[in-house]
Design a protein around this motif. Structure first.
Motif, PDB file in Angstrom:
ATOM      1  N   LYS A  33       9.648 -10.803  -6.391  1.00 46.05           N
ATOM      2  CA  LYS A  33      10.132  -9.420  -5.547  1.00 46.05           C
ATOM      3  C   LYS A  33       9.237  -8.126  -6.080  1.00 46.05           C
ATOM      4  O   LYS A  33       8.931  -8.032  -7.058  1.00 46.05           O
ATOM      5  N   VAL A  34       9.130  -7.382  -4.864  1.00 54.58           N
ATOM      6  CA  VAL A  34       8.569  -5.978  -5.346  1.00 54.58           C
ATOM      7  C   VAL A  34       9.402  -5.020  -4.509  1.00 54.58           C
ATOM      8  O   VAL A  34      10.222  -5.440  -3.790  1.00 54.58           O
ATOM      9  N   ALA A  35       9.397  -3.892  -5.255  1.00 56.25           N
ATOM     10  CA  ALA A  35      10.322  -2.916  -4.771  1.00 56.25           C
ATOM     11  C   ALA A  35       9.703  -1.537  -5.060  1.00 56.25           C
ATOM     12  O   ALA A  35       9.047  -1.126  -6.082  1.00 56.25           O
ATOM     13  N   ASN A  36       9.767  -0.589  -3.914  1.00 57.60           N
ATOM     14  CA  ASN A  36       9.515   0.806  -4.211  1.00 57.60           C
ATOM     15  C   ASN A  36      10.715   1.511  -5.040  1.00 57.60           C
ATOM     16  O   ASN A  36      11.961   1.433  -4.461  1.00 57.60           O
ATOM     17  N   VAL A  37      10.594   2.236  -6.200  1.00 60.27           N
ATOM     18  CA  VAL A  37      11.756   2.783  -6.905  1.00 60.27           C
ATOM     19  C   VAL A  37      11.935   4.086  -7.162  1.00 60.27           C
ATOM     20  O   VAL A  37      10.564   4.459  -7.390  1.00 60.27           O
TER      21      VAL A  37
END
Length: 119
Positions: A33-37
């Protein structure tokens, strides 16, 4: 899940939401999974699984019971299962996580998401 290749930067550029994981690949019974945080995420715990973090850009701080771990680009850290942690991220931080399929981002017993599937 699509068999075509994906560019992680392109996927992340198209995602305006913060802290919303997107599943970009599957490996056996695990999701990548990837996420902008950015900013603070709730403290939470995963009783039955470790949580792997790789910082792609920016800076992520993981507040743990024994202190804070600061991750810069290309740093990795695994939060051991059963360990409470509160992620905090600088503006522009991007992360990659590797965890068993179905893991909820907010931790055990909390409302959250297992991630948005790409493809």
């Amino acid at each position: 899940m699509s068999d075509s290749k994906l560019n992680i930067s392109a996927v992340m550029d198209a995602v305006p939401e913060k802290w919303l994981p997107h599943v970009v690949a599957e490996v056996n019974d695990y999701d990548v999974k990837v996420a902008n945080v950015e900013g603070d995420f709730d403290e939470h715990v995963h009783a039955d699984t470790d949580e792997f973090f790789l910082v792609l850009a920016g800076r992520l701080r993981l507040e743990l019971p024994d202190g804070t771990v600061t991750l810069n680009p290309l740093d990795v850290y695994t939060v051991p299962k059963g360990t409470p942690h509160r992620p905090r991220a600088d503006l522009g931080t991007r992360i990659l996580m590797f965890e068993p399929r179905g893991t909820v981002n907010a931790g055990d017993g909390k409302e959250g998401t297992t991630g948005v599937r790409i493809g």
